[in-house]
Design an enzyme around this catalytic site. Sequence first.
Site, mmCIF file in Angstrom:
data_model
loop_
_atom_site.group_PDB
_atom_site.id
_atom_site.type_symbol
_atom_site.label_atom_id
_atom_site.label_comp_id
_atom_site.label_asym_id
_atom_site.label_seq_id
_atom_site.Cartn_x
_atom_site.Cartn_y
_atom_site.Cartn_z
ATOM 1 N N TYR A 74 -9.613 43.982 -17.938
ATOM 2 C CA TYR A 74 -10.205 43.294 -17.258
ATOM 3 C C TYR A 74 -11.224 43.758 -16.509
ATOM 4 O O TYR A 74 -12.382 43.130 -16.402
ATOM 5 C CB TYR A 74 -9.162 42.617 -16.104
ATOM 6 N N PHE A 127 -39.323 27.816 -19.712
ATOM 7 C CA PHE A 127 -38.498 26.911 -20.437
ATOM 8 C C PHE A 127 -37.829 26.178 -19.811
ATOM 9 O O PHE A 127 -37.460 26.114 -18.692
ATOM 10 C CB PHE A 127 -37.779 27.671 -21.597
ATOM 11 N N ASP A 128 -36.896 25.390 -20.703
ATOM 12 C CA ASP A 128 -36.265 24.167 -20.106
ATOM 13 C C ASP A 128 -35.203 24.483 -19.101
ATOM 14 O O ASP A 128 -35.167 24.048 -17.983
ATOM 15 C CB ASP A 128 -35.653 23.104 -21.177
ATOM 16 N N ASP A 218 -38.277 37.238 -18.813
ATOM 17 C CA ASP A 218 -37.410 36.318 -19.651
ATOM 18 C C ASP A 218 -37.290 37.023 -20.864
ATOM 19 O O ASP A 218 -38.420 37.078 -21.646
ATOM 20 C CB ASP A 218 -37.711 34.885 -19.611
ATOM 21 N N ALA A 220 -35.499 36.893 -23.686
ATOM 22 C CA ALA A 220 -34.620 36.504 -24.956
ATOM 23 C C ALA A 220 -35.224 36.915 -26.271
ATOM 24 O O ALA A 220 -34.415 37.331 -27.226
ATOM 25 C CB ALA A 220 -34.612 34.967 -24.866
ATOM 26 N N LYS A 261 -30.339 35.592 -28.740
ATOM 27 C CA LYS A 261 -31.533 35.728 -29.549
ATOM 28 C C LYS A 261 -31.899 37.257 -30.185
ATOM 29 O O LYS A 261 -31.134 37.536 -31.112
ATOM 30 C CB LYS A 261 -33.008 35.198 -28.734
ATOM 31 N N HIS A 454 -33.381 16.161 -21.904
ATOM 32 C CA HIS A 454 -33.666 16.103 -23.432
ATOM 33 C C HIS A 454 -32.194 16.185 -24.185
ATOM 34 O O HIS A 454 -32.114 15.764 -25.250
ATOM 35 C CB HIS A 454 -34.438 16.898 -23.996
#
Length: 462
Positions: A74, A127-128, A218, A220, A261, A454
């Site tokens: 853990y 991004f979204d 970001d 990714a 990604k 979306h």
Amino acid sequence: MRDRSIYAEPYRIKVVEKLNLTDRATREQRIKEVGYNVFNLKAEDVYIDLLTDSGCAAMSDNQWAGMMMGDESYAGCRNFYHLRDAIQDIFGYNYVVPTHQGRAAENVLMNTLNVKEGQRVLGNMHFDTTEGHILLRGAKPVNLVVKEGLDTTVKAPFKGNIDLERLEAEIKEYGKELIPFVLITVTCNNNGGQPVSMSNIRAVSDIAHSHGIPVFFDTARYAENCYFIKTREKGYENKSIKEIANEMFSYGDGCTMSSKKDALVNIGGFVAFKDNEDLYEKAVQIQICFEGFRTYGGLAGRDLEAIARGLYEGIEYDYLEDRIGQIAYLGDKMVEAGVPIQQPTGGHGIFIDAKRLFTHLPQSEFPAQALTVELYIEGGVRGVELGTCAFGHTDPETGEVIYPELECVRLAIPRRVYTDRHMDMVVETMKNIVARKDTVRGLKLVYEAPVMRHFTARFERL
């Protein structure tokens, strides 16, 4: 970039997964049943799935071997320290907060930086999920991508750059009190996986820091961005991908990452801070509430190990050359077939300009969403709409519908999954749609959620 007709993929296939191509009548029925939204389809009803490149990579034998070494303690599992060491080595960031995926990392960051109502988060193109997190806090996502980044016909090398004049104007008008941070998305997803140059990153950092505003990335698709810097920006052609990453991240204060990604895994993410221990400890308190203890963050030890190994595989030049090469291969074939796409091709997919393809459909009839429907009906191909449904909204003060400047369908290519023959099949599907493009009907929205609509929207044919 090496000629794909001469050089093969830098890997060989050990495991295969059976695909199923349903008949056209079945696909027409399926898409109607799910409200003409490909998110609602069962994966088993899709032939070539280009909905996203997130979490659907083929992991390597090295990563699978690492998963067998998962320490499921853990607290303090060894795999966390492997991941931390990899991030410190590649990113140069000392403090690591693992999360179960990228949007969870965004949630931790937004809470840590106390993003609140009335503030403005500046970036190239949010991004979204990023935009959703900002809006949920009553703040405003502000996109400052350069003008050429919004013109799919312009062939500029770094269409993900931030417009420096607009950045300075925003800071001058609103000041640091209303701007909690600047976010640089590398590569810039919304407009085609377009890269951001090192010179632009450096300039953005200088401007923001001169006003006391922190800069976050970001990340990714950071490795793909580094590849473009190496191949397109003077002075970096002889540097390794890791050397480029080290410099790029030196200009920021921290980052979020969806490891699904460029870390080549199926789940996972993290927040990292360069040297701010106070922010790190604040982030950990949020992480513990929403994700789990500081050394696992919602992930099994085996997943942490796969990410640690995948981060290094993701910066291998041969892999990146093949990866970007497949995107370029599909893009070239699309252009030959008369399909209007974002040019030059970017890092993780092809972005089809639905406004240029369906000139008879106004944005009020969701042309990009209509194209996702046609791709599925025609060839069992699943893409994703990045247009009016994803990024359009109604102005709360005027009631006016605000349409996004880009109306695209993204065909995101999973890493190490599909062959060029699959790409050829996608092109043939688009050729058939182009041949009947003037007969394609628009859609009307019959259900929408208040944020990130979306994902769950439902439509009817007009």
